[in-house]
Design an enzyme around this catalytic site. Structure first.
Site, PDB file in Angstrom:
ATOM      1  N   ASP A 177      32.380  64.459  68.342  1.00 34.89           N
ATOM      2  CA  ASP A 177      31.523  65.569  67.936  1.00 34.89           C
ATOM      3  C   ASP A 177      30.261  65.072  67.226  1.00 34.89           C
ATOM      4  OD1 ASP A 177      33.620  67.076  68.838  1.00 34.89           O
ATOM      5  OD2 ASP A 177      33.889  68.226  66.998  1.00 34.89           O
ATOM      6  N   ASP A 178      29.292  65.954  67.150  1.00 29.95           N
ATOM      7  CA  ASP A 178      28.106  65.828  66.275  1.00 29.95           C
ATOM      8  C   ASP A 178      26.991  64.909  66.792  1.00 29.95           C
ATOM      9  OD1 ASP A 178      29.590  67.524  64.745  1.00 29.95           O
ATOM     10  OD2 ASP A 178      29.727  66.232  62.981  1.00 29.95           O
ATOM     11  N   HIS A 334      34.212  61.569  65.665  1.00 29.35           N
ATOM     12  CA  HIS A 334      32.793  61.899  65.514  1.00 29.35           C
ATOM     13  C   HIS A 334      31.932  60.690  65.846  1.00 29.35           C
ATOM     14  CE1 HIS A 334      34.776  64.978  63.083  1.00 29.35           C
ATOM     15  NE2 HIS A 334      33.715  65.740  63.326  1.00 29.35           N
TER      16      HIS A 334
HETATM   17 ZN   LIG Z   1      30.988  69.055  64.080  1.00 29.45          ZN
END
Ligand SMILES: [Zn+2]
Length: 376
Positions: A177-178, A334
């Site tokens: 993610d991100d 992440h």
């Molecule tokens: Zn996130």
């Protein structure tokens, strides 16, 4: 025959435990000592009269216990207590009162101390894991893995399994993610090195500046889903309109920059408790699918010096999921520096254990959301 064996066993056991010169009986057993979530290294661990003992100077270093030796007497002073050990009489005393057992002994010139004794005297608890011959020293008011999870971890690292089972145990989906950011590029190159596939959930507002990284990720065969435009809780979840706009904009940007249609979303902070029924309905109406996760690495919590924690969380989480019968295990990670440091070991472990690393397959969607909604 059985009698003969019994006599033999008794002979062997009694030789191990026999004490010829009044010295302590030392049983040669492979023992392990853990402190909070990690196994500690000791040059020697001895089980003496059924009590596990380790070199004093080594456990003192691990647990930060000050000690000194003056004229044949060892002193340990901590938290207002004084433990002393006199070599000539082999007597241990606490605050000047002699104990009726020997938590401290000298073997071959080295001072050993009882793990259980010293840990409890300085305010720790000790939990024994009989099956794994491990004593875990821990403090209840510090964060630590549950005993149940720690036992799974011990099983993973102490049971050296056969390499590479021929048949895959389960599918594992690494999700990042991100991104995109510079760590996306590193994660992508690590995945490539291990010939592993993954899924990336990108933030629209970070995509515009990172076109070349996105192209590499797509070229290497990973699926890209959207993780909203802003990641801002107060904007994304403001209303069902703002929510679906963030997802639609993310989708359009992916199409524009990669030429690919995406239908997968991971909503910021996960679907629960943020997603309302109206937001969910908007996703379904617009043909989206949503993925939460089975295993949270909690990678964002740790520094680069704590990558072992990230690896441990993944190992324990995956083993638990697999044992519960899950054949498609989704892991939350992440695009961050500490994750890039942990990733090679995570992939090596998963592959060694016989898991198959896959990217999201839109034609074979797997339902995994905290809302337990099969339309997502
Ligand atoms: Zn996130």
């Amino acid at each position: 025959m059985r009698k003969l064996i019994m006599i033999f066993v008794v002979f062997v056991v009694s030789s191990i435990f026999s004490t010829t010169s009044g010295e302590a009986a030392v049983a040669p057993v492979t023992q392990h000592i853990a402190f909070q979530d990690q196994l500690l290294d000791f040059s020697e661990i001895k089980v003496i009269n059924e009590d596990t003992k380790v070199p004093l100077e080594e456990i003192a270093a691990h647990l930060d216990i000050p000690f000194e030796i003056e004229k044949g007497i060892t002193y340990i002073r901590k938290n207002g207590i004084e433990i002393s050990y006199i070599e000539t009489s082999q007597l241990t005393s606490k605050n000047g009162v002699a104990l009726d057992w020997t938590p401290i002994v000298k073997v071959n010139g080295k001072i050993f101390i009882s793990v259980e004794y010293i840990a409890s005297e300085i305010g720790y608890k000790v939990k024994s894991f009989e099956k794994h011959k491990t004593q875990r020293i821990y403090k209840e008011d510090w964060t630590y893995m549950s005993h149940e999870n720690f036992e799974i971890y011990l099983n993973i690292i102490l049971n050296k399994k056969q390499p590479s089972p021929a048949k895959s145990k389960a599918n594992v989906y690494l999700t990042f993610d991100d991104g995109p950011n510079k760590f996306t590029a590193i994660n992508n190159s690590i995945l490539k090195k291990y010939n592993a596939k993954a899924t990336f959930f990108f933030l629209g507002n970070h995509m515009k500046k990172n076109a070349s990284i996105i192209n590499t990720v797509v070229k290497d065969g990973h699926y890209i889903g959207t993780h909203s435009m802003t990641h801002d809780k107060s904007k994304v979840y403001l209303s069902s309109e703002s929510f679906i706009n963030e997802m639609m904009e993310g989708k359009k940007l992916i199409k524009k920059m990669t030429g690919k249609d995406t239908k997968l979303v991971r909503t910021p902070y996960g679907s629960k408790p943020h997603l309302t029924t109206a937001m969910k309905d908007e996703l379904v109406t617009n043909g989206f699918k949503l993925w939460d996760w089975d295993v949270d690495s909690n990678d964002w919590k740790y520094t680069e010096k704590e990558v072992n924690k990230i690896i441990q969380n993944v190992q324990v989480g995956v083993e638990k999921a697999y044992k519960s019968g899950d054949q498609d295990i989704i892991i939350l990670l992440h695009d961050r520096s500490q994750t890039t440091k942990a990733l090679p070991q995570i992939i090596e472990w998963l592959q060694k254990e016989g898991y198959t690393l896959k990217t999201y397959e839109p034609d074979h969607h797997i339902v995994q959301n905290f809302l337990r909604d099969t339309t997502l």
